[in-house]
Design a protein around this motif. Structure first.
Motif, mmCIF file in Angstrom:
data_model
loop_
_atom_site.group_PDB
_atom_site.id
_atom_site.type_symbol
_atom_site.label_atom_id
_atom_site.label_comp_id
_atom_site.label_asym_id
_atom_site.label_seq_id
_atom_site.Cartn_x
_atom_site.Cartn_y
_atom_site.Cartn_z
ATOM 1 N N ASN A 2 0.845 -1.182 0.000
ATOM 2 C CA ASN A 2 0.000 0.000 0.000
ATOM 3 C C ASN A 2 0.884 1.237 0.000
ATOM 4 O O ASN A 2 1.310 1.709 1.041
ATOM 5 N N THR A 3 1.147 1.762 -1.191
ATOM 6 C CA THR A 3 2.076 2.884 -1.292
ATOM 7 C C THR A 3 1.504 4.172 -0.731
ATOM 8 O O THR A 3 2.262 5.075 -0.367
ATOM 9 N N SER A 4 0.194 4.290 -0.640
ATOM 10 C CA SER A 4 -0.386 5.535 -0.142
ATOM 11 C C SER A 4 -0.105 5.750 1.340
ATOM 12 O O SER A 4 -0.283 6.847 1.850
ATOM 13 N N SER A 5 0.344 4.725 2.038
ATOM 14 C CA SER A 5 0.658 4.888 3.454
ATOM 15 C C SER A 5 2.142 5.182 3.692
ATOM 16 O O SER A 5 2.555 5.349 4.829
#
Length: 84
Positions: A2-5
């Motif tokens: 999860n790159t958005s985190s």
């Protein structure tokens, strides 16, 4: 992954061509949601002492650092090794 985190810091300074190269390698990850803070080490004596001859350095909040030189593959491996 999860790159958005992912929230990273790139230690840099004005006129650093290696920092520009590191940022170019990071660009695909930024487009996938990784957030990046750019910190100019010239504005802080302690950061200058720590990173002055090492920049660019990419840092994660947990303290992991990836110093230049690194390739796109090494960056990917480092990012995947970070706790999410």
């Amino acid at each position: 992954m999860n790159t958005s985190s992912l929230h990273l810091t790139l230690y840099t300074t004005a006129g650093c061509h290696l920092c520009d190269k590191a940022l170019a390698l990071l660009n695909p990850w930024l487009q996938q949601g990784v957030s990046l803070a750019l910190v100019d080490i010239a504005e802080d004596e302690l950061l200058m002492a720590r990173y002055g001859v090492r920049i660019p350095v990419l840092a994660a909040p947990e303290g992991q650092e990836l110093g230049w030189p690194f390739t796109a593959a090494e960056l990917q491996d480092w990012l995947k090794s970070l706790p999410v």
